[in-house]
Design an enzyme around this catalytic site. Structure first.
Site, PDB file in Angstrom:
ATOM      1  N   GLY A  53       3.860  -0.229  -5.530  1.00 45.27           N
ATOM      2  CA  GLY A  53       5.175   0.326  -5.206  1.00 45.27           C
ATOM      3  C   GLY A  53       5.093   1.831  -5.115  1.00 45.27           C
ATOM      4  N   CYS A  80      -2.029  -2.027  -8.609  1.00 43.44           N
ATOM      5  CA  CYS A  80      -1.619  -0.633  -8.410  1.00 43.44           C
ATOM      6  C   CYS A  80      -0.414  -0.292  -9.307  1.00 43.44           C
ATOM      7  CB  CYS A  80      -1.341  -0.393  -6.930  1.00 43.44           C
ATOM      8  SG  CYS A  80      -1.369   1.351  -6.510  1.00 43.44           S
ATOM      9  N   TYR A  81       0.767  -0.098  -8.755  1.00 44.17           N
ATOM     10  CA  TYR A  81       1.943   0.165  -9.603  1.00 44.17           C
ATOM     11  C   TYR A  81       2.091  -0.938 -10.647  1.00 44.17           C
ATOM     12  CZ  TYR A  81       6.770   1.229 -10.945  1.00 44.17           C
ATOM     13  OH  TYR A  81       7.904   1.545 -11.649  1.00 44.17           O
ATOM     14  N   HIS A 165      -6.116  -2.487  -3.799  1.00 45.48           N
ATOM     15  CA  HIS A 165      -5.272  -3.525  -3.183  1.00 45.48           C
ATOM     16  C   HIS A 165      -6.124  -4.689  -2.659  1.00 45.48           C
ATOM     17  CE1 HIS A 165      -1.411  -1.421  -3.277  1.00 45.48           C
ATOM     18  NE2 HIS A 165      -2.163  -0.329  -3.227  1.00 45.48           N
ATOM     19  N   ASP A 223       9.207 -20.587  16.790  1.00 44.34           N
ATOM     20  CA  ASP A 223      10.038 -20.846  15.612  1.00 44.34           C
ATOM     21  C   ASP A 223      11.146 -21.855  15.892  1.00 44.34           C
ATOM     22  OD1 ASP A 223       8.412 -18.891  14.651  1.00 44.34           O
ATOM     23  OD2 ASP A 223       9.927 -17.305  14.655  1.00 44.34           O
ATOM     24  N   LYS A 365       4.543 -17.003   9.738  1.00 37.94           N
ATOM     25  CA  LYS A 365       4.321 -17.411  11.131  1.00 37.94           C
ATOM     26  C   LYS A 365       3.142 -18.385  11.281  1.00 37.94           C
ATOM     27  CE  LYS A 365       5.626 -16.552  15.433  1.00 37.94           C
ATOM     28  NZ  LYS A 365       7.027 -16.406  15.849  1.00 37.94           N
TER      29      LYS A 365
END
Ligand code: XMP
Length: 510
Positions: A53, A80-81, A165, A223, A365
């Site tokens: 974040g 991370c955060y 990450h 979709d 997707k």
């Protein structure tokens, strides 16, 4: 259902964490960090992942861990955060680094663990703060030259923190880290398969709609077709699909919808031929947002008329997919400036009193595509190029006329055909399209002067369509495409190439 709850602290990569886990058949959902436990409980989480974040845990008012996470006793992975939050709440110390670390770093594993086996690997960093002192019970797992504590863990409590990450593809074997956390540490069986997705959606629709009737707007896109196919399996003939042919479609689009939905899957389909009405409404209009607004309004009106002629229906099926849901609920991202008005075909007519059914609401997707194949939709439809709701109108810069639509339609078909035969469409080219410019230039053809329009080739590589790079297509192939378009499409005498990434460009020109 055993799953992972990913708590979103606002990182631009949060969605990717969820996608990576789903890719390895582990069910997970992304929740804004301040979500109440009653909502998270719905998915029966066996563990938590805390995302990165933009805030600093040292700042007053920075987001904190919800009060149910630590007492749950479940495994936690902080990224991370999220890692710094673990340190903050468990009595470690976080400090602000003298300089931010951004980009690639070499991670050296000091104490091998299931999460981070021995060795050195490339990882992706993006942080300002770092851990200065680990909380009691933790030890260092790995470090980089700039981050002495790039990975930490407390195996007894199954708490882990990573400064880098694992969800971005620049990190080597990052997905394996997330997968190992979910399977080895949280004990989840990776059984989120296309069949399970479809079965779950069918049973959800049945319990929501009961014995009532539903309608679905189909556009030829993936979709809405998959939403229609799933709803038909759930409701049978109590579902009607409505396809509005607005005259702004690609070559063969209407026929593809008819053959895939009506003939192959036998879904009751009403086709409304509205091309003339749309073209009339667009006459003389050149402003992109005005085009989008007119098309959106006309779609709703045409759809309403079609529904009025049917047996009364209570439910409207919409092909909303998970990224749409996440984008509109994430507190830190919903403020984004409106770049384009997206009028999705199948958009909810506001003054109709339908209840909404969204069978794809929790699917990404690629999962929608897998579900489509599972349901028997043809690959030619399931793997179609993304196509904007306002159709070719936003690819005809300037005025939209029959003649110009036909030009862009034919040029587009040539571009797609050539990229497909070269094996480039899908991967690496995620989207390719032709746009017609309202510009004429002089040329010569067979000793005759020509004065025709210019067409732009746009092909991009992208993972999520939020950012994109222009695709490097071989020059010889570009030459062949250009020659074919100028020779075969009446009215186009020049072809140019778009070399803009997104940002600063968008993928479509309007
Ligand atoms: P942009 O041009 O915003 O496009 O970079 C990102 C992706 O969205 C598609 N797109 C649309 N899709 N309705 C849609 O359903 C729309 O109005 C619309 N406008 C753009 C575009 O083709 C690309 O895949």
């Amino acid at each position: 259902m055993d799953s992972i709850a990913v708590l979103d602290f606002g990182s631009q990569y949060s969605q990717l964490i969820a996608r990576r886990l789903r890719e390895v058949s582990i069910y997970c959902e992304l929740f804004p960090h301040d979500t109440a436990y009653e909502q998270v409980e719905r998915i029966h989480p066996a563990g938590f992942i805390l995302s990165g974040g933009p805030a600093s845990v040292l700042a007053a008012g920075a987001p904190r861990l919800p009060d149910y996470v630590l007492p749950s006793g479940k495994p936690i992975l902080g990224i991370c955060y999220g890692m710094q939050l673990l340190a903050y709440h468990l009595n470690g110390r976080v400090i602000t680094s003298a300089r931010r670390e951004y980009g690639y770093a070499q991670l050296h594993v000091q104490h091998a663990s299931p999460l981070l086996p021995e060795g050195t690997r490339t990882v992706w960093m993006s942080h300002g703060d770092r851990i200065d002192r680990m909380p009691p019970g933790f030890s260092t797992l790995a470090s980089t030259p700039n981050s002495p504590i790039a990975g930490m863990g407390d195996p007894d409590r199954k708490y882990y923190g990573l400064q880098f990450h694992p969800e971005v593809h620049h990190t080597q074997n990052g997905t394996t880290i997330l997968e190992t956390f979910a399977t080895d540490l949280c004990g989840i069986k990776p059984d989120w398969t296309p069949r399970r997705m479809v079965d779950q959606a069918i049973s959800d629709i049945r319990s929501q709609v009961g014995n009532n009737r539903a309608v679905v707007g189909v556009s030829g896109g993936v979709d809405s077709s998959v939403a229609a196919a799933i709803s038909y399996q759930a409701l049978g003939d109590r579902l009607t699909a409505v396809f509005v042919d607005n005259g702004l479609l690609r070559i063969g689009e209407r026929e593809l919808v008819q053959s895939a939905l009506a003939e192959t899957l036998q879904i009751p389909l009403v086709v409304v031929d509205a091309a003339e009405t749309f073209l009339k409404a667009l006459k003389g209009v050149t402003d992109p947002e005005t085009k989008r607004r007119i098309i959106g309004e006309h779609f709703i009106r045409t759809f309403e008329d079609a529904v009025r002629n049917m047996e009364p229906v209570d439910f409207l099926v919409q092909g909303t997919i998970y990224p749409d849901v996440v984008e509109s609920s994430a507190p830190d991202r919903s403020q984004a400036a409106r770049i384009k008005t997206h009028h999705n075909v199948g958009g909810l007519p506001e003054d109709l009193s339908f209840k909404l059914v969204e069978p794809l609401r929790y699917l990404f997707k690629d999962e929608v595509r897998k579900a489509g194949l599972e349901l028997g939709l043809p690959a030619s439809l399931v793997n179609r190029q993304p196509f904007p709701g306002p159709g070719l109108a936003v690819r005809c810069l300037g005025e939209v006329t029959d003649e110009r639509l036909e030009r862009v339609r034919q040029a587009d078909a040539i571009f797609i055909e050539e990229l497909t035969s070269a094996g480039l469409l899908g991967n690496p080219v995620a989207q390719a399209l032709v746009t017609l410019l309202p510009v004429r230039s002089v040329g010569v053809m067979g000793d005759q002067r020509t004065y025709g329009e210019a067409a732009v080739l746009r092909a991009v590589t992208t993972e999520d369509f939020m950012t994109a790079d222009w695709a490097r297509i071989p020059h010889d192939l570009l030459g062949k495409i250009s020659t074919r378009i100028v020779n075969e499409v009446e009215g186009i005498n020049r072809v140019v190439l778009d070399l803009t990434s997104k940002p600063p460009g968008t993928i479509e020109w309007e």
